[in-house]
Design a protein around this motif. Structure first.
Motif: not given
Length: 355
Positions: A200-206, A236-239, A245-247
């Motif tokens: 959850f923390i990483m999803v919020v940060v990203y 593009k790097l962030m995507k 991360l999503g996978a």
């Protein structure tokens, strides 16, 4: 005083936990699982080795972000080793294992998950440092990146060894879980909750980093004269990172939720009937990552293709690949390496000129 059962084989613990589905890993079901598992593991070994080799071979990838990406590929490679060991120690064989061999089997899986998770977290920190400093790549030195990589593996190995070090139910059978017959339910709760919280923390940060980069890119784009591919590089790097991360979250969350339900002693949740499929879903994550790298980054794809083809004419390949948009800013095409920072300066100058 509770009696300890260090000398028992796993059939004792499976029988005590009323785990009957271990026998279902036989016959046709076992053959299907082994066939799919063998194919996936071979792909994991080959593809992730190519990712690591590409980062080493191509100087355009000699940045902290790509070193950490290579380490994530190494974690996926390690996951392949863990799955191979699992395949040869599952089904009817599970009941014949000693306690130490079963701890090794599960410890390898736990270590691979922790290594991937910790690596993604460090990549999040690296991306945050880059965005805050308005750079495409952070200024982490090779020594610091090496230290972070070693720290990731130290944490992963420790977390994988925690049950072996004492947090188990060998001396208190009543606290044993169903899916992991010699893990205590309290440990499963701790392990799954901690992992889900980090998810959850990483999803919020990203998401925050993604929105920040997108907002800055939209604001600064009208004031820059660079090429479109250059202006889109940070996004593009962030995507790429967010897709990875999503996978990871999609593939691992169902299994963690099932373990959490088992830790909470949910006897009516049917966790035994879905565990094998969620395990295969987790295996699929290590298969997906190299595909994501090559699909999202043309330079990575071209480098991997050159390695596979063993081309001797690298110079011609380099010239041809340089005409294809890449998520990497080479020193020859970006002499400053500071796209956003330069954009701010140009935007300020043009703003003063208009005023």
């Amino acid at each position: 005083m509770n009696e300890c059962h260090y000398d028992k084989r796993m059939d004792f613990f499976y029988n005590m936990s009323n785990t009957d589905t271990v026998d279902e890993w036989s016959g046709t079901n076992l053959v299907i699982v082994l066939c799919f598992g063998t194919f996936f593991c071979l792909f994991i070994f080959i593809s992730n080795s190519l990712v690591i080799a590409a980062v080493v071979k191509n100087k355009r990838f000699h940045f902290p972000f790509y070193y950490l990406l290579a380490n994530l590929a190494a974690a996926d490679f390690f996951a392949g080793i863990a799955y191979v060991y699992l395949m040869f120690n599952t089904g009817p064989v599970s009941k014949t294992l000693t306690v130490n061999r079963w701890f090794l089997r599960q410890g390898l899986l736990d270590t691979s998950l922790t290594a991937s998770l910790a690596n993604l977290f460090v990549i999040a920190v690296e991306r945050h440092m880059s965005v805050v400093r308005m750079r495409v790549h952070s200024n982490l030195t090779k020594k610091r990146v090496t230290f972070l990589i070693l720290l990731i593996w130290a944490i992963a190995i420790f977390m994988g060894a925690v049950p072996t070090l004492g947090w188990n139910c060998l001396c208190n059978i009543s606290t044993c879980s169903s899916l992991a017959p010699i893990y205590s339910r309290s440990y499963l709760i701790f392990w799954t909750v901690s992992n889900l919280v980090v998810f959850f923390i990483m999803v919020v940060v990203y998401l925050r980093i993604y929105m920040y980069v997108q907002r800055k890119t939209n604001v600064l784009s009208p004031h820059t004269s660079g090429s479109i591919s250059r202006r889109r590089t940070p996004m593009k790097l962030m995507k790429t990172v967010m897709t990875v991360l999503g996978a990871f979250v999609v593939c691992w969350t169902p299994g963690l939720v099932v373990l959490l339900l088992d830790g909470l002693n949910c006897t009516h949740c049917g966790v035994q009937h879905v565990k094998r499929w969620f395990l295969l879903l987790a295996l699929l994550n290590s298969v997906m990552n190299p595909v994501i790298y090559s699909y999202k980054d043309d330079e990575m794809s071209n480098t991997m293709r050159r390695i596979m083809c063993c081309s001797s004419d690298d110079k011609n390949q380099e010239r041809r690949s340089s005409r294809i948009p890449s998520t990497v800013l080479s020193r020859s095409t970006d002499t400053t390496g500071q796209y956003i920072e330069d954009s701010i300066i140009q935007g300020t100058i043009s703003g003063k000129g208009n005023s």
